[in-house]
Scaffold this active site. Structure first.
Site, mmCIF file in Angstrom:
data_model
loop_
_atom_site.group_PDB
_atom_site.id
_atom_site.type_symbol
_atom_site.label_atom_id
_atom_site.label_comp_id
_atom_site.label_asym_id
_atom_site.label_seq_id
_atom_site.Cartn_x
_atom_site.Cartn_y
_atom_site.Cartn_z
ATOM 1 N N ASP A 273 -3.797 11.023 9.169
ATOM 2 C CA ASP A 273 -2.517 10.400 9.500
ATOM 3 C C ASP A 273 -1.891 10.938 10.767
ATOM 4 O O ASP A 273 -1.954 12.134 11.056
ATOM 5 C CB ASP A 273 -1.541 10.588 8.334
ATOM 6 C CG ASP A 273 -1.906 9.697 7.162
ATOM 7 O OD1 ASP A 273 -2.064 8.478 7.400
ATOM 8 O OD2 ASP A 273 -2.057 10.200 6.053
ATOM 9 N N GLU B 156 0.865 -1.173 0.000
ATOM 10 C CA GLU B 156 0.000 0.000 0.000
ATOM 11 C C GLU B 156 0.899 1.220 0.000
ATOM 12 O O GLU B 156 1.856 1.292 0.781
ATOM 13 C CB GLU B 156 -0.915 -0.009 1.229
ATOM 14 C CG GLU B 156 -1.804 -1.248 1.292
ATOM 15 C CD GLU B 156 -2.688 -1.405 0.074
ATOM 16 O OE1 GLU B 156 -2.558 -2.455 -0.603
ATOM 17 O OE2 GLU B 156 -3.474 -0.486 -0.225
ATOM 18 N N TYR C 46 -10.744 -1.905 4.433
ATOM 19 C CA TYR C 46 -9.716 -1.412 5.362
ATOM 20 C C TYR C 46 -10.389 -1.226 6.719
ATOM 21 O O TYR C 46 -11.240 -0.357 6.878
ATOM 22 C CB TYR C 46 -9.165 -0.096 4.833
ATOM 23 C CG TYR C 46 -7.885 0.375 5.487
ATOM 24 C CD1 TYR C 46 -6.697 0.412 4.775
ATOM 25 C CD2 TYR C 46 -7.877 0.808 6.808
ATOM 26 C CE1 TYR C 46 -5.523 0.860 5.359
ATOM 27 C CE2 TYR C 46 -6.708 1.254 7.398
ATOM 28 C CZ TYR C 46 -5.539 1.281 6.677
ATOM 29 O OH TYR C 46 -4.381 1.723 7.254
#
Lengths: 262, 383
Positions: A60, A49, A173
């Site tokens: 993030d 990924e 995910y």
């Protein structure tokens, strides 16, 4: 058969989970980044990924943010990222590769999805596009020939999981606890989320946040995940000049936990 | 979601999946509160008896007398921000949250959030770019005096947009106990709609005040636009009237260069901080750095309703440079004895041009905040 489904089928036959390594493209520079993409596969990663660096990555944590900043500071452009992906694809024709990035990059540039698909990327996860907004992107991805990946979290209601099942391909995910990337210390994985995703008919669940040790990998696979993606810990290992091959080899071994055979 | 959260093609809810339930909870609480007489009564009571509403409408005496100033500078806290932090604070209580987080640029919204945190008894954490913490020590101290903790943000350019990123990250892990008290009419749905509704009081009052003083509607309504909350609050009740709506963006050192904050004038469609809207960005979609003498207008995106009002032609957007704003700041001080915020001075700068070109027109200007925070800065620039 897509690269993802071929991989999941092959691993299932061997009673293994998939190990995905996450890297930020262009971190710390293009040449090193190209070498790392190859190195993680050589060390045992089943899927890769990659992040395309964005200036404002709200999903993030500090480690992935810093990686994006290093790449942008090195002058890395979106076209450079597609070139890295194309280089990887030429060397590894069968290894699934997914892109993780943010909506503004995908929309700013006409042909982002087509270019990504042509470079050889298999999937695209847009971190700030939830299922609620995903339909339009999904249609464009289908036309471009790239598979949409969506995030499912422990707090995602069943109706949204059904929408995720309808709109996504490749894998799901999964995030088991609240937060951003790289900030979970303990490996807690929600078997209930996996069951709910299976009931909804979603693509194979892969846990993404909070994987940094063998025990986390084993717990995720025991909870029923089809695989794991390790991001911040891999990037940390790289930037601390650790032994990336040994680190990934060890985590990959943990996907072969005997409990998987039960 | 019960509402679409769209303004034409703009708006929406572009956040990580994990935050969607928190935004759905907020939308539900907001919509329920809107029709709950107990909530409305409590908010109106705080606006009147804590914040000091209604604020006056002042007709200029020495500047052109066809300019009318809506005096949000006289609100408790010194700016229009108070209107909506009280609304969101009560909503946070209603949702059972114990903690408030907020972003702030120069510190005005941080101070407003600290204020409501102290008033309503929340633990309050304010994210502020490390660069801004250095430049705005006094506002940091103000927040701390009212019990808030200020967290300097070291990532990115260390300014407002990085503080928003950090607040969103905090919220992704804390939404069960924490309300994100976003400071402007931007961000993901329901913030643009909710903040507009809490700021609508500005235009509602101004509309009836000017009808009372002048006997008719104004010809033009002028407000500065950074994120756009004071402008949308002033515009909202005039949207259906035959009245020109003019938003004034920060032209900084000039619209021909790159040092400005004129998102609507120089930006392109994009997605930032949860909404599809105009964004200042490069060809790849990386977000640009912005510049304005006023920190409150120094932001690379804008509330999505303004993006729609621009495209639909219902509102017009123009720029005022740092120098024009500073001249208007000085003119208002000398002419009317009012020190306004640098942000508000942008609106006044355009209104002064308009008042000269159209002496028969009545021009309503949103004076969104007082200038105390900018006095030291002005001393340096005007000396």
């Amino acid at each position: 058969m897509t690269r993802y489904s071929a991989m999941f089928e092959r691993l299932a036959a061997r009673r293994e989970g998939a190990f995905g390594a996450f890297l930020m493209l262009g971190d710390p520079d293009l040449e090193t980044s190209a070498g790392l993409l190859h190195a993680v596969v050589a060390a045992g990663a089943d899927m890769v990924e990659v992040g395309i660096p964005f200036s404002d990555p709200v999903a993030d944590g500090p480690v992935v943010q810093a990686a994006a900043r290093r790449a942008l500071d090195a002058g890395v452009r979106v076209d450079d990222c597609f070139a890295l992906i194309a280089g990887f694809r030429a060397r590894h024709p069968d290894v699934p590769l997914g892109i993780l990035t943010y909506a503004n990059l995908v929309v700013a540039r006409t042909g982002f999805m087509r270019n990504a698909a042509e470079a050889g990327a298999d999937s695209l996860l847009i971190a700030d596009v939830p299922a609620l907004e995903a339909e339009r992107f999904g249609l464009e991805m289908a036309q471009a020939g790239i598979e949409p990946v969506l995030i499912a979290a422990a707090n995602t209601p069943d109706a949204t999981l059904e929408r995720i099942a309808k709109l996504s391909k490749a894998y799901t995910y999964c995030v088991s606890r609240a937060g951003i990337t790289g900030t979970h210390s303990a490996g807690e994985f929600d078997a209930r989320l996996i069951r709910r995703l299976k009931d909804a008919g979603a693509p194979p669940p892969v846990f993404g946040f909070g994987i940094s040790e063998s025990q986390h990998v084993r717990s995720a696979i025991e909870a029923g995940a089809a695989g794991v993606i390790c991001g911040s810990a891999v990037i940390n290992c790289v930037s601390n000049r650790g032994d990336v091959a040994a680190f990934i080899g060890k985590l990959k071994d943990s996907t072969r936990n005997e409990s998987v055979t039960q | 979601m019960r509402l679409s959260g769209r303004f034409g093609r703009y708006g929406g809810c572009y956040v990580p999946e994990i935050l969607v339930p928190a935004l759905e909870q907020l939308e539900a609480a907001f919509l329920d509160a809107q029709v709950d007489p107990a909530f409305v009564t409590e908010l109106d009571g705080l606006l009147a008896n804590y914040a000091g509403r209604p604020t006056p409408l002042t007709r200029c005496r020495n500047l052109p007398s066809n300019i009318y100033l809506k005096r949000e500078d006289l609100l408790h806290g010194g700016a229009h921000k108070t209107n909506q932090v009280l609304g969101q604070g009560l909503l946070a209580q209603r949702m059972g949250k114990r903690r408030l987080i907020a972003e702030t640029g120069a510190g005005q919204h941080g101070v407003a959030t600290a204020m409501v945190g102290a008033l309503l008894g929340f633990e309050t954490v304010v994210y502020m770019g490390a660069e801004d913490v250095e430049r705005q020590k006094l506002n940091v101290f103000r927040m701390e005096l009212m019990g808030a903790r200020v967290v300097p943000v070291e990532s990115g350019g260390r300014t407002l947009k990085d503080a928003i990123n950090e607040a969103l990250r905090d919220w992704s892990a804390s939404f069960e106990t924490t309300h994100y008290l976003l400071g402007t009419a931007a961000g993901p749905h329901p913030f643009p709609t909710m903040v507009r509704e809490f700021q609508r009081v500005i235009g509602r009052e101004a509309r009836s005040q000017i009808i009372e003083q002048l006997g008719r509607l104004p010809d033009a309504v002028v407000a500065c636009v950074g994120g756009g909350s004071n402008a949308i609050g002033l515009f909202a009740d005039f949207l259906d009237d035959a009245v020109r709506l003019i938003g004034v963006e920060a032209a900084g050192k000039g619209l021909d260069g790159e040092e400005h904050g004129a998102t609507l004038l120089r930006g392109t469609a994009g997605t930032l901080h949860g909404a599809e809207t105009y964004v200042l960005q490069d060809a790849d979609g990386q977000i640009a750095d912005t510049w304005s003498v006023s920190a409150g207008l120094d932001y690379p995106a804008v509330g999505p309703q303004h993006a729609h009002l621009k495209d639909s032609g219902r509102a017009f957007y123009v720029g005022a440079t740092d120098a024009e704003a500073l001249a208007a700041f000085k003119a208002l001080a000398e002419g009317e004895g009012i020190l306004c915020a640098f942000e508000s001075a942008h609106a006044l700068a355009h209104a002064l041009k308009l008042a000269e070109a159209e002496p028969e027109s009545a021009i309503l200007v949103g004076l969104s905040g007082r200038g105390d925070k900018d006095v030291a800065h002005a001393q340096g620039l005007l000396a």
